[in-house]
Design a protein around this motif. Structure first.
Motif, PDB file in Angstrom:
ATOM      1  N   PHE A  42       5.882 -31.963  -2.510  1.00 19.94           N
ATOM      2  CA  PHE A  42       6.005 -33.645  -3.661  1.00 19.94           C
ATOM      3  C   PHE A  42       7.415 -32.575  -3.944  1.00 19.94           C
ATOM      4  N   GLU A  43       8.265 -33.853  -4.207  1.00 17.90           N
ATOM      5  CA  GLU A  43       8.979 -34.239  -5.134  1.00 17.90           C
ATOM      6  C   GLU A  43       8.534 -34.978  -6.071  1.00 17.90           C
ATOM      7  N   ILE A  44       9.013 -34.385  -7.568  1.00 20.06           N
ATOM      8  CA  ILE A  44       8.793 -35.414  -8.774  1.00 20.06           C
ATOM      9  C   ILE A  44       9.956 -34.876  -9.542  1.00 20.06           C
ATOM     10  N   ASP A  45      10.502 -36.267 -10.001  1.00 19.18           N
ATOM     11  CA  ASP A  45      11.591 -35.921 -11.335  1.00 19.18           C
ATOM     12  C   ASP A  45      10.651 -36.713 -12.607  1.00 19.18           C
ATOM     13  N   THR A  46      11.479 -35.074 -12.751  1.00 19.18           N
ATOM     14  CA  THR A  46      10.937 -35.130 -14.766  1.00 19.18           C
ATOM     15  C   THR A  46      11.347 -34.645 -16.084  1.00 19.18           C
ATOM     16  N   PHE A 105       9.675 -29.470  -7.066  1.00 19.33           N
ATOM     17  CA  PHE A 105       9.693 -29.864  -5.725  1.00 19.33           C
ATOM     18  C   PHE A 105       9.211 -28.984  -5.220  1.00 19.33           C
ATOM     19  N   GLY A 106       8.480 -28.548  -3.898  1.00 23.98           N
ATOM     20  CA  GLY A 106       7.739 -27.820  -2.960  1.00 23.98           C
ATOM     21  C   GLY A 106       6.272 -28.028  -2.446  1.00 23.98           C
ATOM     22  N   ILE A 118       6.798 -37.763 -16.441  1.00 27.10           N
ATOM     23  CA  ILE A 118       7.303 -38.395 -15.489  1.00 27.10           C
ATOM     24  C   ILE A 118       8.428 -38.785 -14.673  1.00 27.10           C
ATOM     25  N   GLU A 119       9.052 -38.883 -14.445  1.00 24.44           N
ATOM     26  CA  GLU A 119      10.673 -40.486 -14.379  1.00 24.44           C
ATOM     27  C   GLU A 119      10.172 -40.822 -12.921  1.00 24.44           C
ATOM     28  N   SER A 120       9.848 -39.978 -12.122  1.00 23.31           N
ATOM     29  CA  SER A 120      10.200 -40.181 -10.758  1.00 23.31           C
ATOM     30  C   SER A 120       9.242 -39.702  -9.673  1.00 23.31           C
ATOM     31  N   VAL A 121       7.971 -40.560  -9.056  1.00 24.85           N
ATOM     32  CA  VAL A 121       7.529 -39.171  -7.771  1.00 24.85           C
ATOM     33  C   VAL A 121       9.041 -40.195  -6.364  1.00 24.85           C
ATOM     34  N   ASP A 122       9.729 -38.257  -6.457  1.00 22.12           N
ATOM     35  CA  ASP A 122       9.885 -39.524  -4.560  1.00 22.12           C
ATOM     36  C   ASP A 122       9.419 -39.079  -3.584  1.00 22.12           C
ATOM     37  N   ARG A 123       8.288 -38.020  -4.211  1.00 17.88           N
ATOM     38  CA  ARG A 123       7.558 -37.879  -2.999  1.00 17.88           C
ATOM     39  C   ARG A 123       6.304 -37.057  -3.156  1.00 17.88           C
ATOM     40  N   TRP A 124       4.935 -37.596  -2.607  1.00 14.81           N
ATOM     41  CA  TRP A 124       3.961 -36.827  -2.641  1.00 14.81           C
ATOM     42  C   TRP A 124       3.219 -37.464  -1.272  1.00 14.81           C
ATOM     43  N   GLU A 125       3.448 -36.978  -0.012  1.00 11.97           N
ATOM     44  CA  GLU A 125       2.968 -36.117   1.220  1.00 11.97           C
ATOM     45  C   GLU A 125       2.226 -35.473   1.225  1.00 11.97           C
TER      46      GLU A 125
END
Length: 133
Positions: free
Chosen positions: A84-88, A71-72, A95-102
């Motif tokens: 962004f917040e990306i779970d990997t 995240f960052g 990538i397992e999920s993208v929680d935020r890309w804003e």
């Protein structure tokens, strides 16, 4: 005044504070340019139109407890600020999920003259990006 002396000072004036912020941003951006961002972030960013050769990482946390693995924030080639917040997976390859890309550009302080604080963080980040490209 050189940056090492500024970092040792106990109290900084506004211009010195801005200089230290710029220095820290430059170090972060340079580190991730040299090292390369984690593969999952790199690929996802590219799929969202990020040109990594003209973008900088402003902040990147990896494997911070209780948060997505990556995240960052970044500043892309169009001078847009992206959070962004990306779970990997553990290796940051998949990538397992993208929680935020804003796009958070509208929330950034781009002023070059704030009373008591000088330049806004975003204004400093934009200047750092322009120096690196």
């Amino acid at each position: 005044m050189d940056i090492e002396r500024l970092l040792k000072k106990k109290q900084l004036n506004v211009q010195e504070q801005n200089e230290v912020t710029a220095h820290r941003l430059m170090l972060t951006a340079h580190e991730w340019r040299e090292r390369g961002v984690p593969a999952a972030l790199g690929r996802f960013g590219e799929s969202q139109g990020v040109d990594w050769s003209k973008s900088i990482v402003i902040e990147l946390e990896i494997d911070f407890p209780g948060m997505p693995r990556l995240f960052g924030r970044l500043l892309n080639q169009d001078e847009r600020f992206i959070a962004f917040e990306i779970d990997t997976d553990a290796s940051h390859e998949r990538i397992e999920s993208v929680d935020r890309w804003e796009d958070i550009s509208a929330l950034q302080n781009t002023s070059v003259s704030n009373p008591g604080t000088g330049k806004g963080f975003a204004s400093i980040a934009l200047a750092v990006r322009r120096k690196l490209i």
